[in-house]
Scaffold this active site. Structure first.
Site, short mmCIF file in Angstrom:
data_model
loop_
_atom_site.label_atom_id
_atom_site.label_comp_id
_atom_site.label_asym_id
_atom_site.label_seq_id
_atom_site.Cartn_x
_atom_site.Cartn_y
_atom_site.Cartn_z
N CYS A 103 -4.52 45.90 69.07
CA CYS A 103 -3.70 46.96 68.45
C CYS A 103 -2.88 46.44 67.28
O CYS A 103 -2.87 47.04 66.20
CB CYS A 103 -2.82 47.65 69.49
SG CYS A 103 -1.45 46.66 70.13
N HIS A 157 2.30 48.42 72.31
CA HIS A 157 1.20 49.08 71.60
C HIS A 157 1.75 49.69 70.32
O HIS A 157 2.93 50.06 70.25
CB HIS A 157 0.57 50.15 72.48
CG HIS A 157 -0.74 50.66 71.95
ND1 HIS A 157 -1.85 49.86 71.82
CD2 HIS A 157 -1.11 51.88 71.49
CE1 HIS A 157 -2.85 50.57 71.33
NE2 HIS A 157 -2.43 51.80 71.11
N HIS A 173 -5.28 53.98 65.83
CA HIS A 173 -4.91 52.72 66.48
C HIS A 173 -6.15 52.08 67.08
O HIS A 173 -7.21 52.70 67.18
CB HIS A 173 -3.87 52.97 67.58
CG HIS A 173 -4.35 53.87 68.69
ND1 HIS A 173 -4.22 53.55 70.03
CD2 HIS A 173 -4.96 55.09 68.68
CE1 HIS A 173 -4.72 54.52 70.78
NE2 HIS A 173 -5.17 55.47 69.99
#
Length: 201
Positions: A103, A157, A173
């Site tokens: 990520c 994240h 993402h």
């Protein structure tokens, strides 16, 4: 709720290939949300439509222009265009190249493409730029989440916002389920995992 419509810019060669494959059809790129295991709230896949008719390449024009004029909407659109061109790239732990991203590696790669240095760490990316109120989020901003456990309130994240239409943040993402894709915050487990918005550009 009105449908989200995104205007994106793609290289002419890719445009020609896509249009020749389906000359009389609207091109749709389908991006699903995280699986229930990670997003915690099952949702139906959603569709992001791109208007190619008025969109031609700008990515190659001058990548460093973003670093020179960070606040410009055109610069943010260029960055989003490049990020979206990576849809479908597989998830690779610690990956920072189009062969595979984790990520934060995805964020690092996309911003470095335009000469904007961003560290390869979701915890460090959560300290970059400035904090922005959720209702003032704009495309190109980073959206920071916890890891898969929303009770652990530390960054785990991160994604890049591509739309805030209808007060629903939509972001691109690199997910451990599905690689680079588009997800929404509202109506998914990302709502509980949401931490903050950071503005680098």
């Amino acid at each position: 709720m009105k449908n989200t419509k995104m205007l994106m810019l793609f290289p002419f060669s890719l445009l020609t290939m896509l249009l020749s494959a389906a000359p009389q059809q609207t091109l749709l790129i389908v991006a699903d949300n995280d699986s229930p295991m990670l997003a915690e709230t099952p949702t139906e896949p959603h569709t992001v439509a791109y208007d190619f008719e008025n969109s031609l390449a700008v990515i190659e024009e001058s990548p460093s222009a973003i670093a020179e004029d960070k606040g410009g909407e055109n610069n943010k659109n260029r960055l989003i265009t490049y990020a979206m061109s990576l849809l479908g790239t597989p998830y690779v732990w610690a990956g920072v190249s189009p062969k595979g991203f984790d990520c934060s590696g995805f964020i690092t790669h996309v911003f470095q493409k335009f000469d904007v240095a961003v560290p390869h760490s979701s915890a460090l990316q959560a300290k970059e730029g400035e904090h922005i109120a959720r209702d003032e989020a704009k495309i190109g901003d980073l959206v920071i989440f916890t890891g898969t456990n929303p009770k652990k309130r530390t960054p785990g994240h991160v994604g890049i916002i591509i739309s805030t239409d209808d007060d629903n943040i939509e972001f691109v993402h690199s997910s451990s389920v599905g690689g680079v894709k588009v997800s929404k915050v509202e109506g998914t487990g990302y709502s509980r995992r949401f931490m903050e918005i950071r503005r680098i550009l």
